[in-house]
Design a protein around this motif. Structure first.
Motif: not given
Length: 814
Positions: A708-729
């Motif tokens: 748990l300690a090995e795989k845990a992420v203490e400070i998540p990396k930021g992601k760039e906001l998506p430029k294109f829309p999502a499609v749901t099904r």
């Protein structure tokens, strides 16, 4: 170690002040120099308004067959004649007796008030020795059965008794001893400080004064020689490197003088008689336990120091029979044991009122042997506690001379010439300890001059050879072994407060912080507490029987536990290999206390044997959680899911568990992180729950902390906001009821590829519309591309791949 201040200062030239401030000042200085003071108590006359009264009239009580109504003259200052009712049968007309007046205080802080006894007014009471906190044995003519009568005491023979009327009884008896008693906390390595002279030496050096050791001289006025009265044989010199004996003739058993009784009783030792008190006095004064034998009882006039016989029976001075063993050392004569070496003498050789000849014993016994012997017979004494710390033969030699000197000073016997001894070769040999001024200064971070160091050590009675860089420690300082010990002595009396604070040399300044594992533990505790769970703390020991309660197979790895060689008991004889019994017992305890629900967790270790049993077992850290009451399997799983979310563990998975005997076969799952199994979650099997007397709806989860300690992420990396829309099904499939939805999720994620951003189950249905033995699962799929807007054709292609994969497990599009 209790040290009466007046007695302690008698061995120094410190100017004594009878005040609380002086006692507190000395205690403070002694603490700073390393002799820690626990308390400073003031002792003195706690008897109040108890005066001498004369019985001027005595008549029988009309309403009692054993009581008397007395008219007592207590002096003009206290109203003259007053009435006292007593049941004492030894009161006579004109007797002078201690009278506790109205509003008086007697021994033990007991308050005396005027009152009525069977209808007659009594303005106080007459007092016995015990009610004044005194022992009748210390006053010749005194009795315990009845009140104290001054005419009976030999000390007042021929006195003008009427002159005592109205005077404080304690002053008349000269029983007022006022002093301060300092209670020191002595560490076990400082055997020398378990004595008044040892503490006086420390006080003298601390206060910058001179230490004055008792001037010991023995006149030896008896006509005979000790060697003709007693012989000494030591069977094992390693266990008794030195034994000294002296013979005293024409002994007169009597109470000790007041000054000796006062010092003993202020130190917490009860005065008995002059000979016994001398041995106790020397023990307290010099730190060397001693013993006195009635010479009549030493058969064959031989003292033999030997190992006890296995199962040998011996009655000690306290009247109890003790069963001895071969690991103990005894003092015996030609016939049998007369004392347990270093612990207690025997009832068969004790000093009696008619004793006329005695043999003093002063010896050095092996510390470990004394300790084991005292423990074996369940008898720890002032004597054994000192021998356990290691004493020097030279101290035993000085002590036996000091006892002989006190016999002569008290006039209670005549000492024969010479000392009978049996000593190991080179028992008085001196030893050296390294001494280097530069090394000590470097060690302490000081700049103390050589002259100052030498002055401190010489005051502590060390001989300094600065040229050869060694010191010869005194015989009583067995704790001085290496140069670090010498440096400590110098630092103590140079003054710790005089040593400047400095940074460590050649070391960089670092900022302290917690490791990732420590931080993850805190996250786990906070998350579990936030979910309503309480942290528990349990033993790492288990009973081997718990594995039967878990219904484990005989060859189950959990049964291969580490056995404790010296367990607290059978129920604590195994190091646990599973946390499940621990949490089930705790849930059962809470249920037995009628708690309707419980949510508990703990972060602790299990201990797993390695293939090579010579190696230490693996310490595997785990978190265990348990619950019952207002919680089902899915709520419990939600708690674990919330923990994973807190640790940012997104790649988690579950697989059904059906072969674990202590878990419900339909409500248990193995837990995986990034494809690696880290534990399990499930409801306890009803039979196992009954075995532990836990609720049938008990739930447990066990997870390894390290992954748990090995795989845990203490400070998540930021992601760039998506430029294109999502499609749901939405996707709804019908499949067999026994296929886990986790398998469906796996296929959807695998076949969905990089374009599948998320997949969530939003409906599960079982009923007539899908047929018996089948279920419907509905998912919301979200697709998105980082390169452009997805078309229906792109989505249809991914959906077709997903459906093809689901067909492999018999799923059909609904």
């Amino acid at each position: 170690m209790k040290a009466p201040l007046k007695w302690l200062l008698a061995y120094t030239d410190i100017d004594y002040e009878d005040s609380d401030s002086f006692a507190e000042k000395l205690a403070g200085e002694m603490t700073l120099s390393g002799s820690k003071v626990e308390t400073v108590d003031k002792i003195g006359n706690k008897i109040n308004r108890v005066v001498v009264g004369k019985c001027v009239e005595i008549v029988r009580h009309q309403n009692s067959d054993h009581m008397f109504v007395c008219q007592m003259d207590v002096g003009a200052d206290f109203g003259g004649v007053t009435q006292i009712v007593t049941g004492a049968q030894n009161v006579k007309l004109n007797d002078h007796i201690p009278v506790a007046l109205d509003d008086s205080v007697i021994s033990g802080g007991r308050e005396i008030k005027a009152g009525k006894l069977r209808g007659e007014i009594s303005n106080g009471m007459m007092c016995s020795f015990e009610e004044l906190g005194l022992s009748s044995a210390n006053y010749e003519g005194g009795i315990d059965d009845g009140v104290m009568v001054l005419e009976d005491l030999k000390m007042f023979e021929g006195a003008d008794y009427d002159s005592f009327i109205g005077k404080d009884i304690m002053e008349v008896l000269d029983a007022c001893y006022k002093d301060h008693v300092i209670d020191f906390e002595i560490t076990s390595n400082r055997a020398d400080c378990f004595s008044i002279t040892g503490l006086a030496r420390e006080a003298a050096v601390t206060m910058g004064s001179e230490f004055i050791f008792p001037d010991i001289r023995v006149k030896e006025e008896a006509p005979g020689e000790a060697k003709d009265s007693v012989q000494v044989f030591v069977a094992d010199e390693d266990l008794c490197p030195a034994y000294f004996a002296r013979s005293v003739k024409n002994v007169k058993i009597a109470p000790s003088p007041k000054w000796m009784r006062d010092r003993l009783e202020a130190s917490g030792v009860r005065a008995i008689n002059n000979i016994v008190d001398i041995t106790n006095y020397v023990m307290l004064e010099l730190g060397q336990p001693m013993h006195a034998f009635d010479r009549r009882t030493v058969r064959g006039n031989k003292i033999i120091v030997r190992r006890a016989g296995e199962g040998e029976l011996f009655r000690t001075l306290d009247g109890n029979d003790r069963v001895l063993n071969a690991n103990m050392l005894v003092i015996s004569d030609n016939v049998g044991a007369i004392g347990i070496a270093g612990v207690m003498g025997g009832e068969n050789s004790e000093i009696r009122p008619d004793t006329t000849e005695i043999i003093f014993e002063s010896a050095t016994f092996d510390a470990v042997t004394v300790r084991r012997g005292a423990k074996s017979v369940g008898l720890r004494t002032e004597s054994s506690s000192r021998f356990e710390k290691g004493l020097d033969p030279l101290l035993a030699y000085k002590a036996i001379d000091r006892a002989a000197q006190l016999v002569e000073e008290l006039g209670c016997g005549e000492v024969e010439k010479g000392i009978v001894s049996c000593t190991k070769k080179d028992v008085f040999a001196e030893r050296t300890v390294p001494f280097d001024c530069d090394r000590i200064n470097a060690f302490l971070g000081t700049h103390i001059s050589l002259e100052k160091m030498v002055d401190i050590l010489e005051k502590l009675e060390c001989r300094v050879d600065a040229e050869n860089k060694v010191i010869v420690p005194p015989y009583f300082r067995h704790d001085l072994i290496c140069i670090a010990d010498v440096a400590e002595e110098i630092a103590r009396f140079y003054g710790y407060n005089n040593i400047e604070s400095t940074l460590l040399k050649n070391c960089e300044m670092t900022l302290g912080s917690r490791t990732k594992l420590q931080r993850i533990r805190d996250v786990i505790r906070n998350r579990m507490s936030g979910s309503g769970f309480r942290e528990m703390l349990t033993y790492s020991f288990e009973s081997p029987n718990v594995y039967d309660k878990l219904a484990l197979a005989q060859d189950d790895p959990h049964r291969n536990f580490v056995k404790i060689s010296n367990p607290l008991g059978e129920d604590y004889s195994a190091m646990r290999t599973s946390m499940v019994p621990t949490v089930l017992r705790t849930l059962a305890f809470n249920h037995a206390q009628r708690n309707k629900e419980a949510r508990l967790f703990e972060i602790a270790y299990v201990y797993l044997k390695k293939v090579n049993e010579e190696e230490l077992p693996e310490h595997r850290e785990q978190i265990v959680a348990g619950a019952y009451g207002d919680m089902d399997f899915f709520k419990f799983k939600g708690v674990i899911e919330a923990l994973f979310d807190e640790l940012k563990l997104n790649e988690r998975d579950y697989e059904p568990l059906k072969d674990v005997p202590y878990l419900h076969p339909g409500r248990a799952a193995a837990v995986f992180i990034d494809g690696k199994k880290i534990g399990f979650i499930g409801q306890v099997h009803p039979t196992v729950a009954d075995n532990f007397e836990a609720p049938k709806d008990s739930l447990v989860a066990v997870l390894d902390v390290s992954p748990l300690a090995e795989k845990a992420v203490e400070i998540p990396k930021g992601k760039e906001l998506p430029k294109f829309p999502a499609v749901t099904r939405d996707l709804a499939v019908v499949l067999k009821k026994d296929i886990p939805q986790g398998d469906v999720i796996k296929i959807i994620r695998q076949r969905g590829g990089k374009l599948l951003e998320s997949c969530e189950l939003f409906d599960c249905y079982e009923g007539v519309q899908v047929g018996p033995g089948r279920k419907s699962l509905a998912y919301s799929l979200c697709f998105r591309s980082a390169d452009g807007t997805l078309t229906d054709e792109d989505i249809d292609k991914q959906m077709k791949k997903i459906l093809n994969g689901l067909e492999n497990i018999g799923a059909e599009l609904r």
